[in-house]
Write a protein that holds these residues in place. Structure first.
Motif, PDB file in Angstrom:
ATOM      1  N   ILE A 193     104.308  61.706  67.136  1.00 57.86           N
ATOM      2  CA  ILE A 193     104.860  63.121  66.827  1.00 57.86           C
ATOM      3  C   ILE A 193     103.809  64.221  66.448  1.00 57.86           C
ATOM      4  N   LEU A 194     102.851  63.493  65.965  1.00 59.83           N
ATOM      5  CA  LEU A 194     101.928  64.543  64.898  1.00 59.83           C
ATOM      6  C   LEU A 194     100.449  64.169  65.532  1.00 59.83           C
ATOM      7  N   ALA A 195     100.088  63.316  65.893  1.00 64.16           N
ATOM      8  CA  ALA A 195      98.646  63.127  66.155  1.00 64.16           C
ATOM      9  C   ALA A 195      98.352  64.017  67.384  1.00 64.16           C
ATOM     10  N   GLY A 196      97.192  64.698  67.341  1.00 63.47           N
ATOM     11  CA  GLY A 196      96.708  65.904  68.238  1.00 63.47           C
ATOM     12  C   GLY A 196      97.229  66.891  68.020  1.00 63.47           C
ATOM     13  N   GLU A 197      98.131  67.290  67.121  1.00 58.27           N
ATOM     14  CA  GLU A 197      98.486  68.579  66.761  1.00 58.27           C
ATOM     15  C   GLU A 197      97.190  69.301  65.797  1.00 58.27           C
ATOM     16  N   ASP A 198      97.163  70.789  65.945  1.00 57.58           N
ATOM     17  CA  ASP A 198      96.191  71.223  65.089  1.00 57.58           C
ATOM     18  C   ASP A 198      96.310  71.420  63.620  1.00 57.58           C
ATOM     19  N   VAL A 199      96.441  70.243  63.036  1.00 59.79           N
ATOM     20  CA  VAL A 199      96.497  69.959  61.451  1.00 59.79           C
ATOM     21  C   VAL A 199      95.632  68.926  61.183  1.00 59.79           C
ATOM     22  N   TYR A 200      95.476  68.893  59.786  1.00 64.18           N
ATOM     23  CA  TYR A 200      94.192  67.844  59.255  1.00 64.18           C
ATOM     24  C   TYR A 200      95.195  66.696  58.541  1.00 64.18           C
ATOM     25  N   PHE A 201      94.680  65.615  58.546  1.00 65.13           N
ATOM     26  CA  PHE A 201      95.445  64.459  57.790  1.00 65.13           C
ATOM     27  C   PHE A 201      94.362  63.785  56.881  1.00 65.13           C
TER      28      PHE A 201
END
Length: 271
Positions: A193-201
């Motif tokens: 769901i989230l990998a590749g979104e414009d956010v940091y992990f």
């Protein structure tokens, strides 16, 4: 160079009791005593250049006392070669969120920490959306606990990947950091769901637990520019986490981005 983007400290007078209470709740074993000096000792032993510390407000009324503490920490370490950079804490039920975020910005605070579980509020709450909108306006970082919290096992997860995706779509803040590699113990959903979104992990409380293949799978899909080395110290040891990262045998350019270059850029510190 090594930067730990996710650590915790407490004022000396409450550190011992706070650490004991948190350890009992999460069945965890702390690596420091929770004080500033305790973190400094770990930094010296692990040769860490910068630690970002993240306070959590469990009640809106704690804003003033926590802010006094973090401003004192930032002033104390401003000219030190080995730095502690403390973010502010804010609660989604705080009055005048915009004013409080602006106050922190005007006092040089680079970001804020939120924690949906400890604040008993889901991440898509209007208060969190307001915090993210203000952070976007004032060019501040927001770090959130994401995924399962070991102190709340069996309770609804307040910041799961599905809700985070809704928040990202609504606010689109490029300085949004999801703790625990996008969602503690929900890493397959993070990948989907989230990998590749414009956010940091960040990697806080992750490297001892996640399968190496899944870590690398998320890294490949998400991109090395958006991963931050972090431990959740005192709940994990910095030296151990650095050894784990090195054991992955990543390309040096990728490892450097994770261990310090991405953090320097996000903090606006250059290289």
């Amino acid at each position: 160079m090594l930067i730990d983007f996710h650590t915790h400290i407490f004022p000396d007078k409450i550190a011992s009791a706070t650490i004991d209470a948190l350890a009992k709740r999460s069945n965890g074993t702390p690596w420091t005593d929770g004080t500033v000096e305790g973190l400094v000792k770990v930094m010296e032993r692990a040769n860490v250049d910068i630690c970002v510390t993240l306070p959590v407000l469990t009640k809106p009324t704690q804003f003033e006392s926590v802010t006094r503490f973090i401003l004192d920490v930032n002033e104390r370490f401003n000219d030190k070669p080995r730095k502690i950079i403390s973010f502010g804490g804010i609660h989604p039920e705080c009055e005048d969120i915009d004013g409080k975020m602006k106050f922190l910005k005007c006092h040089g605070v680079k970001g804020v920490k939120i924690h949906p579980d400890y604040q008993n509020t889901f991440i898509d709450n209007d208060g969190y959306l307001k915090i993210l909108e203000c952070a976007k306006e004032y060019d501040m970082i927001v770090v959130t606990h994401a995924g399962v919290d070991d102190g709340y096992i069996g309770e609804p997860v307040k910041c799961p990947p599905q809700l985070v995706k809704k928040v990202i779509d609504k606010v689109k803040h490029p300085k949004f950091v999801l703790g625990h590699y996008g969602g503690h113990s929900q890493w397959q959903e993070v990948y989907d769901i989230l990998a590749g979104e414009d956010v940091y992990f960040d990697t806080a409380f992750t490297l001892h637990d996640i399968d190496e293949k899944l870590f690398k799978k998320i890294l490949e899909k998400h991109g090395s520019d958006k991963i931050l080395f972090a431990t959740d110290c005192p709940w994990q040891d910095i030296e151990v986490y650095e050894k784990i990262i090195k054991s992955y045998n990543l390309n040096k350019e990728i490892e450097d981005k994770i261990t310090h270059k991405n953090a320097l850029k996000l903090l606006g510190l250059g290289e």
